[in-house]
Design a protein around this motif. Sequence first.
Motif, PDB file in Angstrom:
ATOM      1  N   ALA A 151      45.408 -11.862  24.477  1.00  0.00           N
ATOM      2  CA  ALA A 151      44.604 -10.638  24.408  1.00  0.00           C
ATOM      3  C   ALA A 151      45.010  -9.616  25.460  1.00  0.00           C
ATOM      4  N   GLY A 152      45.802 -10.041  26.463  1.00  0.00           N
ATOM      5  CA  GLY A 152      46.194  -9.139  27.540  1.00  0.00           C
ATOM      6  C   GLY A 152      45.244  -9.165  28.714  1.00  0.00           C
ATOM      7  N   GLY A 153      44.392 -10.187  28.773  1.00  0.00           N
ATOM      8  CA  GLY A 153      43.452 -10.308  29.876  1.00  0.00           C
ATOM      9  C   GLY A 153      42.012 -10.219  29.407  1.00  0.00           C
ATOM     10  N   ILE A 154      41.103 -10.645  30.266  1.00  0.00           N
ATOM     11  CA  ILE A 154      39.683 -10.648  29.936  1.00  0.00           C
ATOM     12  C   ILE A 154      39.167  -9.244  29.623  1.00  0.00           C
ATOM     13  N   GLU A 155      39.614  -8.262  30.387  1.00  0.00           N
ATOM     14  CA  GLU A 155      39.093  -6.907  30.187  1.00  0.00           C
ATOM     15  C   GLU A 155      39.460  -6.383  28.804  1.00  0.00           C
ATOM     16  N   LYS A 156      40.688  -6.626  28.368  1.00  0.00           N
ATOM     17  CA  LYS A 156      41.074  -6.179  27.028  1.00  0.00           C
ATOM     18  C   LYS A 156      40.349  -6.988  25.961  1.00  0.00           C
ATOM     19  N   MET A 157      40.123  -8.240  26.242  1.00  0.00           N
ATOM     20  CA  MET A 157      39.355  -9.061  25.307  1.00  0.00           C
ATOM     21  C   MET A 157      37.930  -8.527  25.175  1.00  0.00           C
ATOM     22  N   ARG A 158      37.367  -8.104  26.306  1.00  0.00           N
ATOM     23  CA  ARG A 158      36.004  -7.563  26.301  1.00  0.00           C
ATOM     24  C   ARG A 158      35.903  -6.279  25.490  1.00  0.00           C
ATOM     25  N   GLN A 159      36.972  -5.482  25.482  1.00  0.00           N
ATOM     26  CA  GLN A 159      36.951  -4.183  24.828  1.00  0.00           C
ATOM     27  C   GLN A 159      37.204  -4.258  23.317  1.00  0.00           C
ATOM     28  N   ARG A 160      37.563  -5.441  22.832  1.00  0.00           N
ATOM     29  CA  ARG A 160      37.818  -5.561  21.400  1.00  0.00           C
ATOM     30  C   ARG A 160      36.534  -5.373  20.608  1.00  0.00           C
ATOM     31  N   PRO A 161      36.638  -4.825  19.402  1.00  0.00           N
ATOM     32  CA  PRO A 161      35.434  -4.666  18.578  1.00  0.00           C
ATOM     33  C   PRO A 161      34.765  -6.011  18.325  1.00  0.00           C
ATOM     34  N   ALA A 162      33.461  -5.984  18.272  1.00  0.00           N
ATOM     35  CA  ALA A 162      32.719  -7.215  18.019  1.00  0.00           C
ATOM     36  C   ALA A 162      33.016  -7.735  16.618  1.00  0.00           C
ATOM     37  N   ARG A 163      33.015  -9.035  16.481  1.00  0.00           N
ATOM     38  CA  ARG A 163      33.210  -9.628  15.164  1.00  0.00           C
ATOM     39  C   ARG A 163      31.976  -9.385  14.309  1.00  0.00           C
ATOM     40  N   THR A 164      32.201  -9.064  13.051  1.00  0.00           N
ATOM     41  CA  THR A 164      31.085  -8.799  12.145  1.00  0.00           C
ATOM     42  C   THR A 164      31.247  -9.621  10.879  1.00  0.00           C
ATOM     43  N   VAL A 165      30.162  -9.718  10.139  1.00  0.00           N
ATOM     44  CA  VAL A 165      30.156 -10.431   8.863  1.00  0.00           C
ATOM     45  C   VAL A 165      29.691  -9.468   7.781  1.00  0.00           C
ATOM     46  N   GLU A 166      30.484  -9.342   6.737  1.00  0.00           N
ATOM     47  CA  GLU A 166      30.112  -8.520   5.587  1.00  0.00           C
ATOM     48  C   GLU A 166      29.712  -9.439   4.443  1.00  0.00           C
ATOM     49  N   VAL A 167      28.548  -9.189   3.885  1.00  0.00           N
ATOM     50  CA  VAL A 167      28.029 -10.027   2.805  1.00  0.00           C
ATOM     51  C   VAL A 167      27.953  -9.204   1.527  1.00  0.00           C
ATOM     52  N   GLY A 168      28.493  -9.739   0.454  1.00  0.00           N
ATOM     53  CA  GLY A 168      28.446  -9.057  -0.835  1.00  0.00           C
ATOM     54  C   GLY A 168      28.255 -10.062  -1.950  1.00  0.00           C
ATOM     55  N   GLY A 169      28.256  -9.569  -3.185  1.00  0.00           N
ATOM     56  CA  GLY A 169      28.096 -10.439  -4.336  1.00  0.00           C
ATOM     57  C   GLY A 169      27.747  -9.643  -5.570  1.00  0.00           C
TER      58      GLY A 169
END
Length: 213
Positions: A151-169
């Motif tokens: 990730a290039g370090g903790i700080e860059k890891m922290r700045q990554r967009p949060a993981r999300t879940v998309e639900v459809g059907g």
Amino acid sequence: MKAKKKSTKTTLVDADHVVSAHPSAPLNDALKALEEEGVVAALRSTKEGIADLLLNTDHSLSIKLAVVYGAGLIVEADDEEWHSLCAAEEWADHPKLKPDRSDPFRAVLRMAVGFDGRKADSTVHRYYKALSPLFREKVPAIELPRLIREAGGIEKMRQRPARTVEVGGPAAVMETVSTTKETTDFKAWIRVEPIADNVTKIEIVKLKPRKAK
């Protein structure tokens, strides 16, 4: 209440295939020491230099955070280790920061980072934001140094967009989901796609209410 067994132990380093896949002796030794010495002793020994991780991708420093993360996995599953953590003398002067059983990762981060005012608060927050998604997914502690480096370090890891879940059907299924007025148990047929760009897509193919007993 009877203490749970340390069910996270194999998550750290004692599985032969995990050790062989990660030939880093310092990392293996650090995680084995965590298991042998206990959580409180291991967290106390990580304090020196742990704040440097925010600006450093050095492997020896990332090992410290892997130990803290592994401690979180242990106390989440082991009541005896959790009680030992809560009984540590460091908490006595900081009652407002008392460990919360529902948030073990934040508790071990605090114990490792310390209680030195706003600087410590900020460090705990940054680590937590960077690594709590991995903790929720129970990524093995032994993987952390590699993930931090990639990730290039903790700080860059922290700045990554949060993981999300998309639900459809299908329309009928989504209408059922959106119009349900109370907690309801369903049998569900779902399709899950591999995570891409921090998004996991889930399709609810079919829903069937469970029969009341």
